[in-house]
Design a protein around this motif. Sequence first.
Motif, mmCIF file in Angstrom:
data_model
loop_
_atom_site.group_PDB
_atom_site.id
_atom_site.type_symbol
_atom_site.label_atom_id
_atom_site.label_comp_id
_atom_site.label_asym_id
_atom_site.label_seq_id
_atom_site.Cartn_x
_atom_site.Cartn_y
_atom_site.Cartn_z
ATOM 1 N N GLY A 103 11.489 -27.282 -6.506
ATOM 2 C CA GLY A 103 12.026 -28.275 -7.426
ATOM 3 C C GLY A 103 12.330 -27.746 -8.801
ATOM 4 O O GLY A 103 12.708 -28.517 -9.689
ATOM 5 N N THR A 104 12.176 -26.433 -9.037
ATOM 6 C CA THR A 104 12.491 -25.830 -10.329
ATOM 7 C C THR A 104 13.468 -24.685 -10.127
ATOM 8 O O THR A 104 13.732 -24.259 -8.998
ATOM 9 N N ASP A 105 13.976 -24.148 -11.229
ATOM 10 C CA ASP A 105 14.935 -23.036 -11.158
ATOM 11 C C ASP A 105 14.356 -21.723 -11.663
ATOM 12 O O ASP A 105 14.978 -20.668 -11.491
ATOM 13 N N GLU A 106 13.208 -21.768 -12.305
ATOM 14 C CA GLU A 106 12.641 -20.558 -12.894
ATOM 15 C C GLU A 106 12.110 -19.634 -11.796
ATOM 16 O O GLU A 106 11.349 -20.044 -10.924
ATOM 17 N N VAL A 107 12.512 -18.366 -11.855
ATOM 18 C CA VAL A 107 12.079 -17.361 -10.885
ATOM 19 C C VAL A 107 11.104 -16.400 -11.564
ATOM 20 O O VAL A 107 11.406 -15.842 -12.634
ATOM 21 N N LEU A 108 9.975 -16.222 -10.955
ATOM 22 C CA LEU A 108 8.961 -15.275 -11.438
ATOM 23 C C LEU A 108 9.033 -14.004 -10.613
ATOM 24 O O LEU A 108 9.273 -14.047 -9.406
ATOM 25 N N GLU A 109 8.823 -12.848 -11.255
ATOM 26 C CA GLU A 109 8.894 -11.574 -10.543
ATOM 27 C C GLU A 109 7.647 -10.742 -10.820
ATOM 28 O O GLU A 109 7.163 -10.693 -11.961
ATOM 29 N N TYR A 110 7.162 -10.086 -9.780
ATOM 30 C CA TYR A 110 6.056 -9.127 -9.897
ATOM 31 C C TYR A 110 6.490 -7.829 -9.219
ATOM 32 O O TYR A 110 6.827 -7.840 -8.029
ATOM 33 N N LYS A 111 6.460 -6.738 -9.960
ATOM 34 C CA LYS A 111 6.781 -5.444 -9.369
ATOM 35 C C LYS A 111 5.483 -4.783 -8.920
ATOM 36 O O LYS A 111 4.511 -4.707 -9.688
ATOM 37 N N VAL A 112 5.446 -4.328 -7.677
ATOM 38 C CA VAL A 112 4.234 -3.735 -7.112
ATOM 39 C C VAL A 112 4.590 -2.429 -6.405
ATOM 40 O O VAL A 112 5.741 -2.210 -6.014
ATOM 41 N N SER A 113 3.573 -1.571 -6.238
ATOM 42 C CA SER A 113 3.798 -0.306 -5.526
ATOM 43 C C SER A 113 2.484 0.210 -4.987
ATOM 44 O O SER A 113 1.400 -0.222 -5.408
ATOM 45 N N VAL A 145 0.813 -1.218 0.000
ATOM 46 C CA VAL A 145 0.000 0.000 0.000
ATOM 47 C C VAL A 145 0.846 1.266 0.000
ATOM 48 O O VAL A 145 0.323 2.364 -0.190
ATOM 49 N N GLU A 146 2.147 1.124 0.214
ATOM 50 C CA GLU A 146 3.039 2.280 0.169
ATOM 51 C C GLU A 146 4.442 1.803 -0.172
ATOM 52 O O GLU A 146 4.908 0.781 0.349
ATOM 53 N N GLY A 147 5.133 2.525 -1.073
ATOM 54 C CA GLY A 147 6.480 2.165 -1.469
ATOM 55 C C GLY A 147 6.511 1.275 -2.699
ATOM 56 O O GLY A 147 5.489 1.025 -3.345
ATOM 57 N N GLU A 148 7.722 0.816 -3.055
ATOM 58 C CA GLU A 148 7.924 -0.028 -4.221
ATOM 59 C C GLU A 148 8.590 -1.327 -3.807
ATOM 60 O O GLU A 148 9.514 -1.324 -2.997
ATOM 61 N N ALA A 149 8.129 -2.444 -4.385
ATOM 62 C CA ALA A 149 8.682 -3.740 -4.012
ATOM 63 C C ALA A 149 8.628 -4.698 -5.190
ATOM 64 O O ALA A 149 7.874 -4.488 -6.150
ATOM 65 N N VAL A 150 9.444 -5.735 -5.088
ATOM 66 C CA VAL A 150 9.403 -6.832 -6.046
ATOM 67 C C VAL A 150 9.098 -8.113 -5.275
ATOM 68 O O VAL A 150 9.770 -8.421 -4.277
ATOM 69 N N ILE A 151 8.095 -8.840 -5.740
ATOM 70 C CA ILE A 151 7.739 -10.122 -5.142
ATOM 71 C C ILE A 151 8.208 -11.214 -6.090
ATOM 72 O O ILE A 151 7.870 -11.208 -7.280
ATOM 73 N N LYS A 152 9.026 -12.137 -5.576
ATOM 74 C CA LYS A 152 9.594 -13.213 -6.390
ATOM 75 C C LYS A 152 9.030 -14.562 -5.967
ATOM 76 O O LYS A 152 8.768 -14.801 -4.783
ATOM 77 N N PHE A 153 8.877 -15.451 -6.955
ATOM 78 C CA PHE A 153 8.387 -16.810 -6.727
ATOM 79 C C PHE A 153 9.312 -17.822 -7.387
ATOM 80 O O PHE A 153 9.903 -17.533 -8.442
ATOM 81 N N LYS A 154 9.389 -18.991 -6.812
ATOM 82 C CA LYS A 154 10.028 -20.126 -7.476
ATOM 83 C C LYS A 154 9.323 -21.397 -7.024
ATOM 84 O O LYS A 154 9.234 -21.666 -5.823
ATOM 85 N N LYS A 155 8.824 -22.144 -7.984
ATOM 86 C CA LYS A 155 8.159 -23.397 -7.664
ATOM 87 C C LYS A 155 9.178 -24.388 -7.122
ATOM 88 O O LYS A 155 10.285 -24.502 -7.646
#
Length: 371
Positions: free
Chosen positions: A314-324, A302-312
């Motif tokens: 057993g896998t190596d792929e990293v997903l990113e969501y930028k939020v603010s 609700v305030e500021g800037e952040a990146v939320i990262k995911f990784k399933k």
Amino acid sequence: MKTVLVTGAGGFIGKNLCATLEQRKDIEILRYGRNNTREELADYTARADFVFHLAGVNRPRNVEDFDKGNRGFTEELLELLEISGKKAPVVITSSIQAVLDNHYGVSKKAAEDAVFEWSRRNGTPVYVYRLPNVFGKWCRPNYNSVVATFCHNIAHGLPVQINNPATEITLVYVDDVVAELIAAMDGLAHIGDDGFCYVPRTFKVTLQKLADTIYSFAESRKNLVMPNFEGDFERFLYATYTSYLPEDGFGYELEMKHDNRGWLAEFIKSRQFGQIFISRTKPGITRGNHWHHTKIEKFLVVEGEAVIKFKKIGTDEVLEYKVSGEQLKVIDIPAGYTHSITNVGTTDVITLFWANEIFNPDKPDTYYLEV
């Protein structure tokens, strides 16, 4: 425009009724209370198109005042209505005690009889409600309402007295009463085969259950666990309880857990919908880096800037969501994905979190793994 007379307008039901009638543009309210004169009552009855007769006596100093305040005043009101010649329909609130052989019950029964006789004589509709114990906001505590007394005393840290915990009482919520009274005015009253009107929804509860439930409301300000509001009774009772909180005690502090990352505080917990908590995170700081088997969460910056990262797992792929906080976006945290949130801005990040279950330190379902 309909002109409506409300006797007992300053009382518990009267105040709630008038507050609701005020929202209608087609109603003019004539309020009659203890401080009004008989001359004013005569003027009001001559002007009224409809009458809500809520005034009565239930805790007089002398037993003789039961009859005077209930039967006597009702007959006076009816006499003035008859003189006016307007034949305004009348709603009167009586009591389930009208069937009992005590001073109060006898006086309420006499008031009922007077109203029914007046209706037969004048051909004017009347609606007589034998109400059970009514509860809700603005009811006077330590008077004649156990709910008001329990709510007030518990909210103020005072003891409550229960003589027989198993005693079961019938309750009706004041908003339901008001809705039914207005329905009667609009020609939609619920009328039983016995000729008496009734409020369709009532609740039965023992005195011990009533007290325990209200105590749980008070405790929720400490343990943050909210009651189960799936039932209307608990929802109505909680609304009633909060209206008795001391005016210097509306607020309560949350425990803020500070560390080098910022702070985190739990806000609300519920066994039905989980819990809500909030955090402040400093620039460059990462929270999380863990995953859950079954627990799911939602993140909302609700305030500021952040990146939320995911990784399933057993896998190596990293997903990113930028939020603010500039564009609110809810991020679902699925089970089986390790996740983190990093403050990538120059100011602190404020994040609102929801989890579908209350955190259990014995079974945290939380496993460390860097994204």
